[in-house]
Design an enzyme around this catalytic site. Structure first.
Site, PDB file in Angstrom:
ATOM      1  N   ASN A 218     -50.617  21.977  44.133  1.00  0.00           N
ATOM      2  CA  ASN A 218     -51.020  21.043  43.085  1.00  0.00           C
ATOM      3  C   ASN A 218     -52.470  20.652  43.321  1.00  0.00           C
ATOM      4  O   ASN A 218     -52.941  20.695  44.462  1.00  0.00           O
ATOM      5  CB  ASN A 218     -50.171  19.771  43.153  1.00  0.00           C
ATOM      6  CG  ASN A 218     -48.803  19.963  42.545  1.00  0.00           C
ATOM      7  OD1 ASN A 218     -48.581  20.872  41.748  1.00  0.00           O
ATOM      8  ND2 ASN A 218     -47.877  19.112  42.932  1.00  0.00           N
ATOM      9  N   ASP A 287     -43.169  20.568  42.949  1.00  0.00           N
ATOM     10  CA  ASP A 287     -41.760  20.359  42.595  1.00  0.00           C
ATOM     11  C   ASP A 287     -40.887  21.533  43.022  1.00  0.00           C
ATOM     12  O   ASP A 287     -39.698  21.370  43.234  1.00  0.00           O
ATOM     13  CB  ASP A 287     -41.639  20.141  41.083  1.00  0.00           C
ATOM     14  CG  ASP A 287     -42.221  18.790  40.679  1.00  0.00           C
ATOM     15  OD1 ASP A 287     -42.025  17.829  41.453  1.00  0.00           O
ATOM     16  OD2 ASP A 287     -42.896  18.703  39.632  1.00  0.00           O
ATOM     17  N   PRO A 313     -37.102  18.944  47.820  1.00  0.00           N
ATOM     18  CA  PRO A 313     -36.502  17.601  47.889  1.00  0.00           C
ATOM     19  C   PRO A 313     -37.515  16.565  47.422  1.00  0.00           C
ATOM     20  O   PRO A 313     -38.723  16.740  47.616  1.00  0.00           O
ATOM     21  CB  PRO A 313     -36.185  17.433  49.385  1.00  0.00           C
ATOM     22  CG  PRO A 313     -37.053  18.399  50.096  1.00  0.00           C
ATOM     23  CD  PRO A 313     -37.309  19.540  49.147  1.00  0.00           C
ATOM     24  N   PHE A 331     -46.348   6.817  43.052  1.00  0.00           N
ATOM     25  CA  PHE A 331     -47.491   7.125  42.201  1.00  0.00           C
ATOM     26  C   PHE A 331     -47.024   8.019  41.068  1.00  0.00           C
ATOM     27  O   PHE A 331     -46.038   8.762  41.225  1.00  0.00           O
ATOM     28  CB  PHE A 331     -48.597   7.835  42.998  1.00  0.00           C
ATOM     29  CG  PHE A 331     -49.631   6.892  43.529  1.00  0.00           C
ATOM     30  CD1 PHE A 331     -49.333   6.047  44.584  1.00  0.00           C
ATOM     31  CD2 PHE A 331     -50.902   6.833  42.967  1.00  0.00           C
ATOM     32  CE1 PHE A 331     -50.274   5.149  45.069  1.00  0.00           C
ATOM     33  CE2 PHE A 331     -51.856   5.950  43.442  1.00  0.00           C
ATOM     34  CZ  PHE A 331     -51.548   5.102  44.491  1.00  0.00           C
TER      35      PHE A 331
HETATM   36  O1  PMT Z   1     -55.762  13.211  45.773  1.00  0.00           O
HETATM   37  P1  PMT Z   1     -56.634  12.760  44.602  1.00  0.00           P
HETATM   38  O2  PMT Z   1     -57.529  13.883  44.108  1.00  0.00           O
HETATM   39  O3  PMT Z   1     -57.388  11.492  44.905  1.00  0.00           O
HETATM   40  O4  PMT Z   1     -55.645  12.464  43.385  1.00  0.00           O
HETATM   41  C1  PMT Z   1     -54.714  11.423  43.531  1.00  0.00           C
HETATM   42  C2  PMT Z   1     -53.419  11.709  42.736  1.00  0.00           C
HETATM   43  C3  PMT Z   1     -53.721  11.852  41.249  1.00  0.00           C
HETATM   44  C4  PMT Z   1     -52.728  12.975  43.253  1.00  0.00           C
HETATM   45  C5  PMT Z   1     -52.479  10.470  42.997  1.00  0.00           C
HETATM   46  O5  PMT Z   1     -53.151   9.331  42.514  1.00  0.00           O
HETATM   47  C6  PMT Z   1     -51.152  10.575  42.258  1.00  0.00           C
HETATM   48  O6  PMT Z   1     -51.003  10.155  41.116  1.00  0.00           O
HETATM   49  N1  PMT Z   1     -50.105  11.150  42.948  1.00  0.00           N
HETATM   50  C7  PMT Z   1     -48.749  11.352  42.369  1.00  0.00           C
HETATM   51  C8  PMT Z   1     -48.761  12.582  41.515  1.00  0.00           C
HETATM   52  C9  PMT Z   1     -47.480  12.707  40.675  1.00  0.00           C
HETATM   53  O7  PMT Z   1     -47.501  12.598  39.482  1.00  0.00           O
HETATM   54  O8  PMT Z   1     -46.409  12.836  41.345  1.00  0.00           O
HETATM   55  P2  PMT Z   1     -44.930  13.064  40.684  1.00  0.00           P
HETATM   56  O9  PMT Z   1     -44.794  12.526  39.327  1.00  0.00           O
HETATM   57  O10 PMT Z   1     -44.598  14.473  40.903  1.00  0.00           O
HETATM   58  O11 PMT Z   1     -44.082  12.176  41.662  1.00  0.00           O
HETATM   59  C10 PMT Z   1     -43.848  10.789  41.508  1.00  0.00           C
HETATM   60  C11 PMT Z   1     -43.786  10.163  42.872  1.00  0.00           C
HETATM   61  O12 PMT Z   1     -42.807  10.782  43.698  1.00  0.00           O
HETATM   62  C12 PMT Z   1     -45.097  10.268  43.667  1.00  0.00           C
HETATM   63  O13 PMT Z   1     -45.219   9.080  44.377  1.00  0.00           O
HETATM   64  C13 PMT Z   1     -44.859  11.456  44.589  1.00  0.00           C
HETATM   65  O14 PMT Z   1     -45.612  11.367  45.795  1.00  0.00           O
HETATM   66  C14 PMT Z   1     -43.367  11.353  44.864  1.00  0.00           C
HETATM   67  N2  PMT Z   1     -42.729  12.655  45.087  1.00  0.00           N
HETATM   68  C15 PMT Z   1     -42.672  13.565  44.078  1.00  0.00           C
HETATM   69  C16 PMT Z   1     -42.039  14.782  44.292  1.00  0.00           C
HETATM   70  C17 PMT Z   1     -41.458  15.044  45.545  1.00  0.00           C
HETATM   71  N3  PMT Z   1     -40.858  16.188  45.781  1.00  0.00           N
HETATM   72  N4  PMT Z   1     -41.548  14.142  46.523  1.00  0.00           N
HETATM   73  C18 PMT Z   1     -42.160  12.951  46.317  1.00  0.00           C
HETATM   74  O15 PMT Z   1     -42.257  12.116  47.234  1.00  0.00           O
END
Ligand code: PMT
Length: 404
Positions: A218, A287, A313, A331
């Site tokens: 990503n 993912d 996971p 986030f």
């Molecule tokens: O690193 P930078 O360039 O500064 O950019 C920062 C960022 C945009 C990456 C950060 O601010 C951010 O938004 N990170 C979350 C990205 C996201 O949309 O994640 P998600 O929607 O896939 O997941 C939601 C949450 O679950 C997040 O807190 C993620 O860390 C967590 N997650 C998701 C999938 C997974 N398998 N395990 C997780 O812990």
């Protein structure tokens, strides 16, 4: 709510700092330090000893600080003719960098025969001292005695660092770099709202290997997560940062553990989680991962290729669902409908707090525009450098954190 955050433009904004420069080759670094402190919002007033002026001229510091440079106890123009008293008024801290062995000895003995020593003796504000000297001078029992005396007197000693010295020798005694000194000053002024708390975090992307040279990943620079780790450390927390592959140094005072893949990141998080009060998931975790990773580089055949993927996971969901879950912050980076998607994620994972950002702003750049979601609603923050956004996020979470 937004008004809470307006007006915060730098960690040292509104701070008046007297920067004492004593005689040593490291005085040249004090020029960069003056600029860096100013960049952080501080109002810097340089006090140059006679020996310091042999290395860097007052004119340089005047140009960099925008303020007059003080050099003598007998400086004309000071109200009542008492410059150390006039200068000391309203000062939030004195930072002496570089502090030579001679100057440290003067401080330890309460001497006041020059302006900088007199200012230090007459102070009613914190004193921070960054030693800079040859390694043998530093190791000398007299210096060690003097440094211990200063410590007992409540003076904050920053450094020294280890490495190559101006005299050609290598060892302990060199002044820390301006960035590290600035970081120490910022940490000094940051309220210790997370003192005694353990924070576990993820940051950066994950890399799911297809073969030894290819993988699925990503976009994430790690900047947002690393800025939050630094802000938590400055606030007094013990911080463990489980990081995907990024090109950033570990922030000061943060224990970083590298974890390339989502599976590895999950294992490392669970290993360090016991005792954590807070878990902050900033990582952009892939993912899916390939079902298999080839042990050798796959050869190009020209034909279409099938890649079978399995879901990874969800680390945050797993941590948040534990009976002994720490305070969890998620986030969400979205391309549109931020409010809807972010709140849905927060509710689905039962998180007390989630930070949403639009992809256009958050990814890889230096600035970010975020909205914090919690049980009380949405709290938008103005667009700002990630370091500043991080500080506001940490302040918000410290307010929500149940008392220990
Ligand atoms: O690193 P930078 O360039 O500064 O950019 C920062 C960022 C945009 C990456 C950060 O601010 C951010 O938004 N990170 C979350 C990205 C996201 O949309 O994640 P998600 O929607 O896939 O997941 C939601 C949450 O679950 C997040 O807190 C993620 O860390 C967590 N997650 C998701 C999938 C997974 N398998 N395990 C997780 O812990």
């Amino acid at each position: 709510m937004m008004g809470d955050y307006i007006g915060v433009i730098g960690d040292l904004h509104g701070r008046k700092i007297a920067l004492g420069v004593s005689g040593g080759v490291a005085a040249y670094k004090a020029a960069a330090l003056t600029r860096e402190l100013g960049r952080m919002g501080a109002d810097v007033h340089v006090v140059l000893t006679e020996a310091g002026s042999r290395f860097v001229s007052a004119l340089t510091f005047h140009a960099l600080s925008g303020n007059r440079v003080w050099t003598s106890l007998w400086d004309g123009g000071a109200e009542n003719g008492i410059p150390h008293v006039v200068l000391g008024r309203g000062i939030d801290a004195i930072l002496v960098a570089p502090a030579s062995a001679d100057f440290i000895a003067r401080l330890a003995n309460g001497l006041a025969g020059d302006l900088l020593s007199a200012l230090c003796l007459a102070r009613d504000c914190p004193l921070l001292v960054a030693p800079a000297m040859n390694r043998q001078m530093w190791e000398n029992p007299a210096t060690q005695r003097n440094v211990a005396t200063l410590g007992n007197d409540g003076v904050v000693i920053i450094g020294p660092g280890e490495g190559e010295q101006a005299c050609g020798e290598t060892g302990l005694g060199r002044m820390l770099e301006p960035e590290a000194l600035c970081e120490a000053v910022r940490a000094f002024f940051t309220p210790k709202r997370l003192a005694g708390r353990k924070v576990v975090m993820t940051a950066g992307p994950t890399f799911e290997a297809i073969d030894p040279v290819r993988g699925i990943t990503n976009a994430s620079s790690g900047k947002m997560g690393y800025a939050i780790a630094a802000a938590c450390a400055r606030s007094g927390a013990e911080v463990v940062l489980v990081s995907g592959p990024v090109a950033l140094p570990a922030p000061a005072g943060v224990w970083r553990i590298g974890a390339a893949s989502a599976l590895r990141m999950r294992d490392e998080v669970l290993a360090v989680l016991p005792g954590a009060d807070v878990f902050i998931a900033v990582a952009a975790v892939a993912d899916y991962r390939p079902v298999e990773t080839a042990g050798h580089k796959l050869k190009k055949s020209g034909a279409a290729m099938q890649l079978e993927l399995v879901p990874n996971p969800d680390i945050l969901a797993e941590v948040a669902a534990r009976p002994d879950a720490p305070f969890c912050v998620g986030f969400a980076a979205e391309s549109h409908d931020l409010d809807m998607y972010a709140e849905n994620k927060r509710r689905a994972k039962r998180l007390p707090m989630l930070v949403g950002n639009l992809l256009a702003d958050g990814l890889c750049g230096d600035d970010n525009t975020v909205v914090i979601y919690d049980d009380e609603g949405r709290h938008p923050l103005p667009r700002a450098p990630k370091a500043l956004v991080a500080r506001q996020i940490v302040e918000h979470l410290a307010r929500l954190l149940p008392t220990a």
